[in-house]
Design a protein around this motif. Structure first.
Motif, PDB file in Angstrom:
ATOM      1  N   GLN A  20      15.967  16.690   2.372  1.00 18.94           N
ATOM      2  CA  GLN A  20      14.523  16.494   2.444  1.00 18.94           C
ATOM      3  C   GLN A  20      14.146  15.786   3.727  1.00 18.94           C
ATOM      4  O   GLN A  20      13.164  16.138   4.384  1.00 18.94           O
ATOM      5  CB  GLN A  20      14.029  15.687   1.240  1.00 18.94           C
ATOM      6  N   LEU A  21      14.949  14.824   4.077  1.00 20.34           N
ATOM      7  CA  LEU A  21      14.673  14.036   5.276  1.00 20.34           C
ATOM      8  C   LEU A  21      14.609  14.919   6.521  1.00 20.34           C
ATOM      9  O   LEU A  21      13.711  14.778   7.348  1.00 20.34           O
ATOM     10  CB  LEU A  21      15.764  12.976   5.434  1.00 20.34           C
ATOM     11  N   VAL A  22      15.572  15.835   6.663  1.00 14.97           N
ATOM     12  CA  VAL A  22      15.587  16.654   7.883  1.00 14.97           C
ATOM     13  C   VAL A  22      15.082  18.083   7.630  1.00 14.97           C
ATOM     14  O   VAL A  22      15.217  18.942   8.497  1.00 14.97           O
ATOM     15  CB  VAL A  22      16.988  16.687   8.544  1.00 14.97           C
ATOM     16  N   GLU A  37      19.015  26.732  14.056  1.00 17.55           N
ATOM     17  CA  GLU A  37      19.745  26.427  12.821  1.00 17.55           C
ATOM     18  C   GLU A  37      20.939  25.512  13.106  1.00 17.55           C
ATOM     19  O   GLU A  37      21.250  24.605  12.336  1.00 17.55           O
ATOM     20  CB  GLU A  37      20.215  27.720  12.148  1.00 17.55           C
ATOM     21  N   LYS A  38      21.614  25.776  14.234  1.00 19.03           N
ATOM     22  CA  LYS A  38      22.737  24.903  14.618  1.00 19.03           C
ATOM     23  C   LYS A  38      22.245  23.477  14.829  1.00 19.03           C
ATOM     24  O   LYS A  38      22.888  22.516  14.411  1.00 19.03           O
ATOM     25  CB  LYS A  38      23.398  25.405  15.902  1.00 19.03           C
ATOM     26  N   ILE A  71      13.174  19.269  16.023  1.00 17.60           N
ATOM     27  CA  ILE A  71      14.185  18.999  14.996  1.00 17.60           C
ATOM     28  C   ILE A  71      15.051  17.818  15.422  1.00 17.60           C
ATOM     29  O   ILE A  71      15.284  16.871  14.672  1.00 17.60           O
ATOM     30  CB  ILE A  71      15.071  20.250  14.769  1.00 17.60           C
ATOM     31  N   VAL A  72      15.507  17.886  16.667  1.00 19.34           N
ATOM     32  CA  VAL A  72      16.358  16.813  17.189  1.00 19.34           C
ATOM     33  C   VAL A  72      15.595  15.495  17.185  1.00 19.34           C
ATOM     34  O   VAL A  72      16.093  14.459  16.728  1.00 19.34           O
ATOM     35  CB  VAL A  72      16.837  17.145  18.622  1.00 19.34           C
ATOM     36  N   ALA A  73      14.367  15.556  17.687  1.00 15.86           N
ATOM     37  CA  ALA A  73      13.584  14.330  17.821  1.00 15.86           C
ATOM     38  C   ALA A  73      13.284  13.705  16.466  1.00 15.86           C
ATOM     39  O   ALA A  73      13.445  12.492  16.283  1.00 15.86           O
ATOM     40  CB  ALA A  73      12.289  14.622  18.567  1.00 15.86           C
ATOM     41  N   SER A  74      12.895  14.522  15.489  1.00 14.81           N
ATOM     42  CA  SER A  74      12.528  13.913  14.207  1.00 14.81           C
ATOM     43  C   SER A  74      13.776  13.368  13.521  1.00 14.81           C
ATOM     44  O   SER A  74      13.732  12.322  12.877  1.00 14.81           O
ATOM     45  CB  SER A  74      11.739  14.894  13.333  1.00 14.81           C
ATOM     46  N   GLY A  75      14.918  14.058  13.703  1.00 13.11           N
ATOM     47  CA  GLY A  75      16.173  13.550  13.146  1.00 13.11           C
ATOM     48  C   GLY A  75      16.532  12.192  13.736  1.00 13.11           C
ATOM     49  O   GLY A  75      16.889  11.259  13.016  1.00 13.11           O
ATOM     50  N   ARG A  93      11.052  16.437  28.668  1.00 12.30           N
ATOM     51  CA  ARG A  93      10.229  16.875  27.551  1.00 12.30           C
ATOM     52  C   ARG A  93      10.706  16.322  26.195  1.00 12.30           C
ATOM     53  O   ARG A  93       9.907  16.007  25.332  1.00 12.30           O
ATOM     54  CB  ARG A  93      10.228  18.406  27.502  1.00 12.30           C
ATOM     55  N   LEU A  94      12.041  16.226  26.054  1.00  9.78           N
ATOM     56  CA  LEU A  94      12.582  15.706  24.796  1.00  9.78           C
ATOM     57  C   LEU A  94      12.058  14.292  24.540  1.00  9.78           C
ATOM     58  O   LEU A  94      11.857  13.880  23.410  1.00  9.78           O
ATOM     59  CB  LEU A  94      14.116  15.718  24.829  1.00  9.78           C
ATOM     60  N   LEU A  95      11.833  13.570  25.619  1.00 12.38           N
ATOM     61  CA  LEU A  95      11.426  12.169  25.495  1.00 12.38           C
ATOM     62  C   LEU A  95       9.936  12.023  25.202  1.00 12.38           C
ATOM     63  O   LEU A  95       9.434  10.924  25.008  1.00 12.38           O
ATOM     64  CB  LEU A  95      11.828  11.391  26.750  1.00 12.38           C
ATOM     65  N   ASP A  96       9.222  13.151  25.143  1.00 10.01           N
ATOM     66  CA  ASP A  96       7.858  13.103  24.607  1.00 10.01           C
ATOM     67  C   ASP A  96       7.913  12.871  23.101  1.00 10.01           C
ATOM     68  O   ASP A  96       6.952  12.420  22.493  1.00 10.01           O
ATOM     69  CB  ASP A  96       7.118  14.428  24.865  1.00 10.01           C
ATOM     70  N   TYR A  97       9.059  13.228  22.509  1.00 11.38           N
ATOM     71  CA  TYR A  97       9.198  13.133  21.050  1.00 11.38           C
ATOM     72  C   TYR A  97      10.084  11.973  20.626  1.00 11.38           C
ATOM     73  O   TYR A  97       9.934  11.432  19.547  1.00 11.38           O
ATOM     74  CB  TYR A  97       9.778  14.431  20.477  1.00 11.38           C
ATOM     75  N   ILE A  98      11.066  11.649  21.463  1.00 13.91           N
ATOM     76  CA  ILE A  98      11.915  10.492  21.174  1.00 13.91           C
ATOM     77  C   ILE A  98      11.539   9.422  22.182  1.00 13.91           C
ATOM     78  O   ILE A  98      11.661   9.655  23.382  1.00 13.91           O
ATOM     79  CB  ILE A  98      13.409  10.815  21.378  1.00 13.91           C
ATOM     80  N   VAL A  99      11.097   8.291  21.716  1.00 13.30           N
ATOM     81  CA  VAL A  99      10.734   7.236  22.660  1.00 13.30           C
ATOM     82  C   VAL A  99      11.947   6.335  22.882  1.00 13.30           C
ATOM     83  O   VAL A  99      12.369   5.609  21.976  1.00 13.30           O
ATOM     84  CB  VAL A  99       9.537   6.414  22.152  1.00 13.30           C
TER      85      VAL A  99
END
Ligand code: ADP
Ligand code: MG
Ligand code: MG
Length: 253
Positions: free
Chosen positions: A130-132, A151-152, A184-188, A207-213
């Motif tokens: 549920q979490l991911v 999916e990977k 997916i990566v960022a929310s995980g 760009r990834l760091l827009d989601y992971i601070v």
């Protein structure tokens, strides 16, 4: 200190790639390692994972005070280190569920905990699914076999959530990482991070760091960390690219 890297040097095929890396990571922190292509980011991640093709030629790495470089890759995993590409292989006939049951119980045994029985394991699976937002269908399929890129990624992040590592190192090498995979990566990562664990995200995508601070951003260039800062540094890199950093390094050299 969770992770201490002192003057780490490593080579591949006799070529020096890492030329003295210094990095300190505390529990509760998110670090981003950025840098132009070919600067040694994946080499650093691989050396920390214990991949054999890399030869450590100097320096030390302490994980919870233990000499990480002395440990075999699977021992590193049991100690609480997670590397996304530790398990990228396709394993026909082994479902993610079966694979994880073994992996989770190995980690628990190492921490002096009883193995999870079937019911408890399934409960943990449900909670983390549920979490991911992982689907049951994906879990029933053979590990990574025929998985799409997204999916990977989801599977990787699910594995991370199940194993509850103290330190996760994610090397986002895939240039084809689409916006869904990034999310997916960022929310995980955002759900995993807590006061007791840390994450190192390796990427050359701002760009990834827009989601992971990240709490800290480091720029790796020619095998050295040549600049460190906070998330503002990542924003500056997004705006200006890496040329000014290269120029600073050449001017100082
Ligand atoms: P990054 O992840 O920052 O793009 P890498 O760590 O992949 O950089 O590569 C750093 C340097 O090491 C590059 O010059 C690359 O060509 C070289 N390198 C990395 N892996 C290998 C390998 N398996 N064999 C030979 N050279 C390699
Ligand atoms: Mg590369
Ligand atoms: Mg790389």
């Amino acid at each position: 200190m969770l992770l201490t890297i002192n003057n780490l040097q490593a080579s591949i095929d006799g070529m020096d790639i890492l030329k003295g890396i210094n990095l300190n990571v505390n529990a509760g922190e998110v670090h981003a390692i950025m840098g132009p292509n070919g600067s040694g980011k994946s080499t650093l991640a691989s050396v920390l994972a214990g991949r054999e093709e890399y030869e450590v030629t100097g320096g030390e790495v302490l994980f919870n005070g233990k000499d990480l470089l002395e440990l075999a890759p699977e021992e590193r995993a049991r100690e609480g280190l997670f590397l996304a590409f530790q398990y990228p292989v396709e394993i026909p006939g082994v479902s993610t569920t079966n694979f994880l049951k073994t992996a989770v119980n190995q980690v628990r045994e190492h921490r002096g905990l009883e193995p999870l029985d079937a019911v408890s394991f399934l409960r943990l699976m449900k909670e983390k699914m549920q979490l991911v937002e992982m689907s049951q269908a994906l879990l029933n399929r053979s590990l990574n076999e025929g998985f799409s890129g997204g999916e990977k990624k989801r599977n990787e992040i699910f594995q991370m959530a199940m194993l509850e590592p103290q330190l996760a190192i994610l090397d986002e090498t895939d240039s084809g990482l689409d916006i869904d995979a990034l999310r997916i990566v960022a929310s995980g990562v955002n759900k995993l991070k807590g006061k007791d664990n840390a994450v190192i995200v390796v990427t050359h995508y701002q760009r990834l760091l827009d989601y992971i601070v990240p709490d800290f951003v480091h720029v790796l260039y020619k095998g050295r960390i040549v600049k460190s800062g906070t998330k503002e540094l990542a924003m500056e890199l997004e705006e200006k690219g890496y040329d000014w950093i290269k120029a600073e390094v050449e001017a100082g050299a």
